[in-house]
Design a protein around this motif. Sequence first.
Motif, PDB file in Angstrom:
ATOM      1  N   UNK A  67       0.805  -1.229   0.000  1.00 41.38           N
ATOM      2  CA  UNK A  67       0.000   0.000   0.000  1.00 41.38           C
ATOM      3  C   UNK A  67       0.833   1.272   0.000  1.00 41.38           C
ATOM      4  N   UNK A  68       1.972   1.277   0.696  1.00 41.02           N
ATOM      5  CA  UNK A  68       2.807   2.484   0.720  1.00 41.02           C
ATOM      6  C   UNK A  68       3.372   2.781  -0.661  1.00 41.02           C
ATOM      7  N   UNK A  72       2.633   6.235  -2.850  1.00 38.38           N
ATOM      8  CA  UNK A  72       3.752   7.041  -3.343  1.00 38.38           C
ATOM      9  C   UNK A  72       3.634   7.299  -4.846  1.00 38.38           C
ATOM     10  N   UNK A  73       3.345   6.249  -5.596  1.00 33.86           N
ATOM     11  CA  UNK A  73       3.293   6.371  -7.055  1.00 33.86           C
ATOM     12  C   UNK A  73       2.121   7.246  -7.483  1.00 33.86           C
ATOM     13  N   UNK A  74       0.966   7.066  -6.858  1.00 31.18           N
ATOM     14  CA  UNK A  74      -0.202   7.867  -7.238  1.00 31.18           C
ATOM     15  C   UNK A  74       0.032   9.340  -6.927  1.00 31.18           C
ATOM     16  N   UNK A  75       0.583   9.614  -5.756  1.00 30.31           N
ATOM     17  CA  UNK A  75       0.838  11.010  -5.369  1.00 30.31           C
ATOM     18  C   UNK A  75       1.783  11.671  -6.362  1.00 30.31           C
ATOM     19  N   UNK A  76       2.832  10.958  -6.754  1.00 30.05           N
ATOM     20  CA  UNK A  76       3.798  11.520  -7.704  1.00 30.05           C
ATOM     21  C   UNK A  76       3.164  11.727  -9.072  1.00 30.05           C
ATOM     22  N   UNK A 118      -9.219  -0.340  -5.937  1.00 35.01           N
ATOM     23  CA  UNK A 118     -10.105   0.533  -5.175  1.00 35.01           C
ATOM     24  C   UNK A 118      -9.372   1.793  -4.727  1.00 35.01           C
ATOM     25  N   UNK A 119      -8.160   1.621  -4.196  1.00 37.75           N
ATOM     26  CA  UNK A 119      -7.406   2.767  -3.707  1.00 37.75           C
ATOM     27  C   UNK A 119      -6.972   3.680  -4.854  1.00 37.75           C
TER      28      UNK A 119
END
Length: 283
Positions: A67-68, A72-76, A118-119
């Motif tokens: 999950x971490x 990280x990847x989505x935020x970037x 989902x996330x």
Amino acid sequence: MPAPSDKAVRHWFITGASGGLGRHLTEHALRNGDRVTATVRRPAALDDLRETYGDRLAIVILDLTLPSDVDRVIAATIASGPVDIVVNNAGYAVVGAAEEMTVEQIRDQIEVLLLAPMMITRAFLQPMREQGGGRIIQISSMGGQVAVPTHSSYHAGKWGLEGFTESVSREVSDFNIHLTVVEPGGTRTGFASALQFTPETAVYRDTAVGRTRRHLESIDDSDLTGDPAKLAAAVYDTTRDPNPPLRLPLGSDTYSAVHAALTDRLAALESQKDAAASVAFTD
């Protein structure tokens, strides 16, 4: 590097892009002038596309069981600019009786097939809403509507993803955000050769589990009829459709299997009509 087409350049985020349908879809989007952020576990698998398309392809390493890593990847990706199309494509299947699967296998299967999509979907809803719309493509399979022995955890993930997607599609319909579940049948993507088989227990060997296991062990890509390039083109075309379908079955095997399953389910429901009504309070 091929020049973009005269259509507006769109930004795709595609998981599981190192091979199979994910790679075909990445290549199709790039060929049509779009940008792609492709998540992979083997970055070298896309070296040829990076050489051809240059900075229109961003390659990111992502382990969907962490999950971490997903956060990280989505935020970037979101910080790098608007994303127009998200494709939750990554997946695999653990094959065996539910009793034969380890807790870790079940958890990883659900993490990759359901929780991570989902996330990812949830993370992109706000930016899509704020930019005025977007597309989210969930790669399911005929296994999102049809159940067979040996695939209990896989079905749990895919059936769950389809229910999640149908609900969210109704939540965001007023914001020009469209969600589509793609249900491929047997496709020559190498998926069959990547099945993860549990150790077989003797008690299941001569049951439906064992027979299904033998069948799956004997399949190779040449037995499958789905052309992944045509499937990628069909998915791409859906993202250009102003009124895309909620579900997109691809493959005559998908159509036949889902049609039969829904017909049987409806007949079973209708047979329970009196039982359903029998639990109401009587005046």
